[in-house]
Design an enzyme around this catalytic site. Structure first.
Site, PDB file in Angstrom:
ATOM      1  N   HIS A 100     -54.549  31.121  11.436  1.00  0.00           N
ATOM      2  CA  HIS A 100     -54.243  32.544  11.299  1.00  0.00           C
ATOM      3  C   HIS A 100     -52.584  32.852  10.752  1.00  0.00           C
ATOM      4  CE1 HIS A 100     -52.103  32.906  15.087  1.00  0.00           C
ATOM      5  NE2 HIS A 100     -52.741  31.953  15.547  1.00  0.00           N
ATOM      6  N   ASP A 102     -51.030  35.949  11.144  1.00  0.00           N
ATOM      7  CA  ASP A 102     -50.385  36.858  11.886  1.00  0.00           C
ATOM      8  C   ASP A 102     -49.704  36.411  13.179  1.00  0.00           C
ATOM      9  OD1 ASP A 102     -52.903  36.139  13.035  1.00  0.00           O
ATOM     10  OD2 ASP A 102     -52.884  37.913  14.414  1.00  0.00           O
ATOM     11  N   ASP A 133     -47.085  28.981  15.953  1.00  0.00           N
ATOM     12  CA  ASP A 133     -48.500  29.604  16.055  1.00  0.00           C
ATOM     13  C   ASP A 133     -48.502  30.714  15.059  1.00  0.00           C
ATOM     14  OD1 ASP A 133     -50.297  30.969  16.971  1.00  0.00           O
ATOM     15  OD2 ASP A 133     -49.677  31.797  18.929  1.00  0.00           O
ATOM     16  N   GLU A 167     -55.681  37.393  14.374  1.00  0.00           N
ATOM     17  CA  GLU A 167     -56.167  36.483  15.495  1.00  0.00           C
ATOM     18  C   GLU A 167     -55.441  37.190  16.867  1.00  0.00           C
ATOM     19  OE1 GLU A 167     -56.110  33.236  18.386  1.00  0.00           O
ATOM     20  OE2 GLU A 167     -54.199  34.392  17.559  1.00  0.00           O
ATOM     21  N   GLU A 168     -54.086  37.493  16.860  1.00  0.00           N
ATOM     22  CA  GLU A 168     -53.399  37.608  18.032  1.00  0.00           C
ATOM     23  C   GLU A 168     -53.866  39.179  18.563  1.00  0.00           C
ATOM     24  OE1 GLU A 168     -51.859  35.342  19.430  1.00  0.00           O
ATOM     25  OE2 GLU A 168     -50.775  34.212  17.746  1.00  0.00           O
ATOM     26  N   ASP A 195     -54.666  25.460  16.072  1.00  0.00           N
ATOM     27  CA  ASP A 195     -53.914  26.409  16.516  1.00  0.00           C
ATOM     28  C   ASP A 195     -53.784  26.432  18.181  1.00  0.00           C
ATOM     29  OD1 ASP A 195     -52.958  29.201  16.811  1.00  0.00           O
ATOM     30  OD2 ASP A 195     -55.183  30.058  16.702  1.00  0.00           O
ATOM     31  N   HIS A 445     -45.875  32.238  21.569  1.00  0.00           N
ATOM     32  CA  HIS A 445     -45.686  33.840  22.226  1.00  0.00           C
ATOM     33  C   HIS A 445     -44.534  33.772  22.991  1.00  0.00           C
ATOM     34  CE1 HIS A 445     -50.569  34.362  22.644  1.00  0.00           C
ATOM     35  NE2 HIS A 445     -50.139  33.652  21.217  1.00  0.00           N
TER      36      HIS A 445
HETATM   37  C1  LIG Z   1     -56.203  38.094  22.124  1.00  0.00           C
HETATM   38  N1  LIG Z   1     -57.109  37.519  23.056  1.00  0.00           N
HETATM   39  C2  LIG Z   1     -57.787  38.214  23.726  1.00  0.00           C
HETATM   40  N2  LIG Z   1     -58.607  37.292  24.488  1.00  0.00           N
HETATM   41  C3  LIG Z   1     -58.451  36.182  23.817  1.00  0.00           C
HETATM   42  C4  LIG Z   1     -57.688  36.098  22.952  1.00  0.00           C
HETATM   43  C5  LIG Z   1     -57.025  35.148  22.131  1.00  0.00           C
HETATM   44  C6  LIG Z   1     -55.724  34.535  22.383  1.00  0.00           C
HETATM   45  N3  LIG Z   1     -55.472  33.206  21.633  1.00  0.00           N
HETATM   46  C7  LIG Z   1     -54.471  32.425  21.649  1.00  0.00           C
HETATM   47  O1  LIG Z   1     -53.608  32.564  22.621  1.00  0.00           O
HETATM   48  C8  LIG Z   1     -54.485  31.433  20.973  1.00  0.00           C
HETATM   49  C9  LIG Z   1     -53.585  30.166  21.509  1.00  0.00           C
HETATM   50  N4  LIG Z   1     -53.131  29.369  20.417  1.00  0.00           N
HETATM   51  C10 LIG Z   1     -55.777  34.083  23.968  1.00  0.00           C
HETATM   52  O2  LIG Z   1     -56.398  33.100  24.339  1.00  0.00           O
HETATM   53  O3  LIG Z   1     -55.330  34.863  24.608  1.00  0.00           O
HETATM   54 ZN   LIG Z   2     -52.624  31.061  17.387  1.00  0.00          ZN
HETATM   55 ZN   LIG Z   3     -51.258  33.150  19.503  1.00  0.00          ZN
END
Ligand SMILES: Cn1cncc1C[C@H](NC(=O)CCN)C(=O)O
Ligand SMILES: [Zn+2]
Ligand SMILES: [Zn+2]
Length: 487
Positions: A100, A102, A133, A167-168, A195, A445
């Site tokens: 991703h 974004d 990321d 994705e985020e 990722d 993040h």
């Molecule tokens: C936004 N969201 C809400 N539920 C799950 C997500 C995806 C998010 N994904 C990551 O952080 C990927 C790490 N590389 C998370 O797990 O919080």
């Molecule tokens: Zn990610």
């Molecule tokens: Zn992320």
């Protein structure tokens, strides 16, 4: 040890590392934050920049319009999804890479030491939003493909790409698109996602599972407008007080979720699994230092890893409508929305957990005799994912890691959620693998997100080596199946 061919590729990658870093700098400069709707244009711009990069490499690129079927304000301006392909040799295996482009929001005022959108190298680390990321890993994969082309070497595998820009924000609209484009995946043999991060700052890892997530919204409303606490405080049931009680009823001080039945379907820990955890080199002090947290809920490696990877957890994320700015404001908010999520694991069922949570919150609320209105909803949810580590794709990755990093990978799971992992595994029935290249201290993040020059460049070599290993393995597999057919 590496072959002559590998050495030639590694040398090319080493020689061109500054160009690779320059491209990453250009990508980081695009504020492709998918969380804030006012940045959505930049996400689309970033998706287009990625498409241009893929086209320049000779790939056929399709930009698929995203349209979430769920009613959501965010669906108004969704960036397109990239489906691309390069090479269609029926003799070669086809590898599909997901990434991703974004990013999480970032502002200098959040406490960044450098401009988050200006990739800055300090002591071998490249700081910037999206560096690890996920722009760095996406580019590392592209650089790896490009290196074969630049050296006029035959590409060992056919490539497919699925690159998203939401994705985020929870991969909005992604599942529908994947289902509508199943034909794109029909000739894919292997799926690779990069990722997530290693478990350690130095030791590479291979990831075979992630937790899922169910996001809840709990709305408590009394009237239409906020009230003065001097004029109404003491004579009404305040929504915020109700909400705090509801949120406080969810977990106890040991982190255990208090919702009846939630743990019923959690898979029991097997001896095999225990052994996997015991074998992991895990530096608790390093892990604590990376986070800045002094004490965890658990003291042993096994407890910490199992509670991150294979047990559910509940986190409270925030309250919409509550006064959170600095200073004093003596109002009673009329409507507040609490946000929390449950990371779920095999074999928990999303719809069962949803029912359990709603029933529990309604029970807790009814005991308060509050006349306020309670509404519980689930804006998004994603399934957990676990892969078979004996799959040939994992064998290829282990060999590639050993070649590039000179050590065996740590076999890990990840506590966070990659919604697409289980989606792709379910829909394609092909093997899915997560192959991280960033280190544990990359600070996804956070206000000091980075990828090191070392990890970015070695990661590029790792991906190039993986192509070669998959091709070798695929040749062997095909031979084996040909022999079986002949018999
Ligand atoms: C936004 N969201 C809400 N539920 C799950 C997500 C995806 C998010 N994904 C990551 O952080 C990927 C790490 N590389 C998370 O797990 O919080
Ligand atoms: Zn990610
Ligand atoms: Zn992320």
């Amino acid at each position: 040890s590496s072959s002559g061919l590998e050495n030639q590729i590694f040398q090319y990658i080493d020689l061109h590392q500054n160009e690779f870093i320059q491209t990453l700098k250009e990508w980081v400069a695009v504020e492709s934050d998918s969380i804030q709707p006012e940045r959505r244009q930049n996400v689309t711009q970033m998706v287009e920049l990625t498409a241009d990069r893929l086209r320049a490499m000779g790939a056929t690129v399709e930009l698929v319009k995203l349209c979430s079927h769920k009613p959501d304000v965010q669906s108004l301006l969704l960036p397109p999804l990239i489906l691309a392909e390069l090479g269609k040799d029926p003799q070669k295996p086809t590898v599909c890479f997901y990434g991703h482009v974004d990013v999480q929001p970032a502002k200098k005022e959040d406490g960044w030491k450098t401009d988050p959108y200006n990739l800055t190298e300090i002591d071998g680390n490249l700081y910037g939003r999206g560096a690890t990321d996920n722009k760095g890993p996406v580019l590392a994969w592209i650089n790896a493909v490009e290196s074969f082309r630049a050296l006029k070497l035959d590409t060992p595998v056919n490539h497919k790409f699925i690159i998203e820009g939401m994705e985020e924000a929870g991969s909005l609209g992604l599942e529908e698109i994947i289902k509508e484009n199943q034909r794109f995946f029909s000739d894919v043999d292997y799926i690779v996602i990069s990722d997530n991060l290693w478990l350690s700052n130095r030791k590479p890892a291979l990831t075979y599972g992630t937790r899922g997530n169910i996001c809840f919204s709990v709305e408590v409303q009394c009237g239409e407008r906020d009230l003065h606490s001097g004029s109404f405080g003491g004579i009404i049931h305040e929504p915020m007080t109700d909400l705090i009680a509801l949120l406080d009823s969810l977990v106890d001080t040991s982190g255990r979720i208090l919702i009846p039945g939630v743990y019923d379907d959690v898979a029991s820990l097997t001896e095999e699994e225990k052994k996997l955890y015991e074998a992991i080199e895990f530096d608790l002090e390093e892990y604590k230092n990376n986070t800045g947290v002094k004490k965890f809920l658990y003291d042993t490696k096994e407890e910490i890893l199992s509670h991150l990877w294979r047990y559910p957890s509940l986190s409270i994320h925030g309250i919409e409508g509550a006064f959170h700015e600095p200073g004093i404001k003596t109002a009673i908010p009329a409507k507040v929305i609490g946000k929390f999520s449950i990371r779920q694991v095999p074999h928990m069922d999303i719809s069962i957990v949803k029912r359990q949570v709603i029933k529990y919150l309604e029970d807790v609320f009814s005991k308060r005799n509050s006349p306020n209105k309670l509404k519980v909803s689930v804006p998004i949810s994603a399934m957990p994912w676990v892969a078979d580590i004996n799959d040939p794709l994992y064998t290829a990755a282990r060999t590639a890691i050993k070649t590039v990093f000179g050590q065996d990978p740590e076999m890990i799971r990840d506590g966070a959620t990659i919604p697409i992992a289980q989606m792709l595994q379910n829909i394609t029935r092909k093997s899915v693998m997560m192959l991280p290249i960033g280190a544990a201290d990359d600070g996804e993040h956070s206000q000091k997100e980075k990828i090191s020059r070392y990890n970015y460049i070695q990661g590029t070599k790792l991906f190039a080596t993986l192509f070669l290993e998959i091709a070798k393995l695929h040749g062997q597999l095909q031979e084996a199946s040909n022999t079986t057919t002949a018999n």
